[in-house]
Design an enzyme around this catalytic site. Structure first.
Site, PDB file in Angstrom:
ATOM      1  N   ARG A 130      36.977  49.120  30.891  1.00  0.00           N
ATOM      2  CA  ARG A 130      37.444  48.367  32.058  1.00  0.00           C
ATOM      3  C   ARG A 130      37.557  49.316  33.235  1.00  0.00           C
ATOM      4  NH1 ARG A 130      42.405  45.605  28.835  1.00  0.00           N
ATOM      5  NH2 ARG A 130      41.165  44.321  27.418  1.00  0.00           N
ATOM      6  N   ASP A 147      38.046  50.881  36.819  1.00  0.00           N
ATOM      7  CA  ASP A 147      38.945  50.553  37.929  1.00  0.00           C
ATOM      8  C   ASP A 147      38.158  50.211  39.199  1.00  0.00           C
ATOM      9  OD1 ASP A 147      41.155  51.274  36.362  1.00  0.00           O
ATOM     10  OD2 ASP A 147      41.088  53.357  37.056  1.00  0.00           O
ATOM     11  N   ARG A 152      40.726  60.254  35.419  1.00  0.00           N
ATOM     12  CA  ARG A 152      41.200  60.528  36.782  1.00  0.00           C
ATOM     13  C   ARG A 152      42.466  61.388  36.764  1.00  0.00           C
ATOM     14  NH1 ARG A 152      41.505  54.773  39.386  1.00  0.00           N
ATOM     15  NH2 ARG A 152      42.443  56.000  41.066  1.00  0.00           N
TER      16      ARG A 152
END
Lengths: 253, 253
Positions: free
Chosen positions: A50, A52, A197
């Protein structure tokens, strides 16, 4: 019913991420709309990761089931005719009915692109995180080396839930210079929410001299997001590949 | 008055090329506006190459003269504060008063990016010419090899004028595969109008089997644009570097 595996490339800039949401454009919804236009009925796609808002993909994988009797090639052609220019279907292949893009995945390769030079790069805007002061790449490599192996990555997880399994087997965590770019490649069996990240944001702080590579084991042991660095911006991140069988550690692309 | 040499990177997508024109955005006018805002007076920039609409630059060079007493570093900082996100100043250095970005140039490196794979690449739209059927790279390399040396390139010039000197010394004309990209690099002392795009359009026809590499000498000898292939689209072309002293043949970047 036939199950298909779909490989997608996309520029995530103008999407609120993969997952369908109300009133904002998402990759999932855009792909489902294209499939619905072809199948003449509503279809659901399941994505391997999924991504971002703003995250790109060179090889996102999705699966869908349909009783519309089109060949792999016909699906591919029709999909690319219906998808917008910033999403492309790279392949459609029929798979076993128990194939599930997320649960069947054995490994994923993510890359994060840092641009490290004194001035901004117009051709890489929305494609890389620009950092203008020189980063200490060797310190960042030392820090990254602490991340390999099967470990608890809680310190790099955003908004964990109680049920989350924080163990990931990181098979590759490597940085390489490519011109003015620093390409950070991460291969693991699974990733936690915003894990890449968070890792990159922390490695950058090491490269800036704000943290020491020697602190990484303590940071991992803390099992607390607050122990790590900031979250790197989404637009430098690429989901490069998803593997569905045990494969040797890949070469970074 | 002081003369400065300015190196620029830009994404040419939203510009009608380098050269100032009425009522359309151009790179030259945008840079001149930024300089005027800093100098508080109108300044003229001279560009090394007049890139067409949609053509990109990694190292366009421009020169300007001013009596505003700012240092190189101050000009650089101020320029990047005033330029839009799709244009960046990479360096500003003071040069001799007889420096002229176009007339003083000794050599230029252009690259053309072809994407050769079955499906479009969302992350490379407006960055490469997409060709979906496999190209015969070796035939294209053979054809490119005929282009080196000091020759008359009239067959690759769009809209020549009587005064044009059609002789160019092509020191490098090389193709290399880089993933799904075919990067075509051309280094010469000077280039005629749309010369690289005309060459690439012709090389692609060789790669598609529509022309033979063996025809290249005859095509050059014809000295007529009609003898060559179509003009490749602008958005795959990059002005990579401009040299101002005799330098060895560069490595492609």
């Amino acid at each position: 019913m036939t199950t298909f595996k779909l490989v997608l490339e996309y520029d995530g800039t103008h999407y609120a991420g993969w997952q369908r949401q109300l009133n904002v454009p998402t990759i999932q919804e855009t792909v489902e709309s294209a499939l619905a236009a072809i199948a003449q009925t509503r279809l659901t796609v399941v994505g391997a990761g999924r991504t971002d808002a703003g995250v790109h993909a060179l090889g996102q994988v999705a699966s869908f089931r349909t009783d519309r009797g089109l060949s792999e090639r016909e699906w591919l052609r029709a999909l690319n005719a219906h998808l917008p220019a910033d999403i492309s279907a790279l392949s459609v292949v029929q798979v076993a009915d128990d194939f599930h893009a997320r649960y069947s995945a054995k490994g994923k390769l993510y890359e994060y692109h840092l641009l490290n030079r004194p001035e901004r790069a117009p051709l890489l805007r929305e494609r890389a995180w620009m950092l203008y002061k020189p980063l200490d790449l060797y310190a960042m490599m030392d820090a990254a080396a602490c991340l390999t192996g099967r470990q608890d990555f809680s310190s790099f997880e955003t908004a964990p839930t109680e049920n989350d399994n924080p163990q990931c087997h990181m098979q590759q965590a490597e940085l390489r210079r490519q011109g003015d770019l620093i390409v950070c490649a991460f291969y693991a069996d699974r990733f936690l929410k915003q894990m890449v990240r968070s890792i990159v944001g922390t490695l950058v702080e090491v490269g800036q001299g704000k943290r020491s590579a020697a602190d990484m084991p303590r940071l991992l042991a803390a099992r607390a997001r607050a122990a790590a660095g900031r979250t790197a911006p989404a637009h430098g991140l690429y989901l490069v590949r998803v593997d569905y069988q045990d494969t040797p550690i890949p070469n970074p692309t």
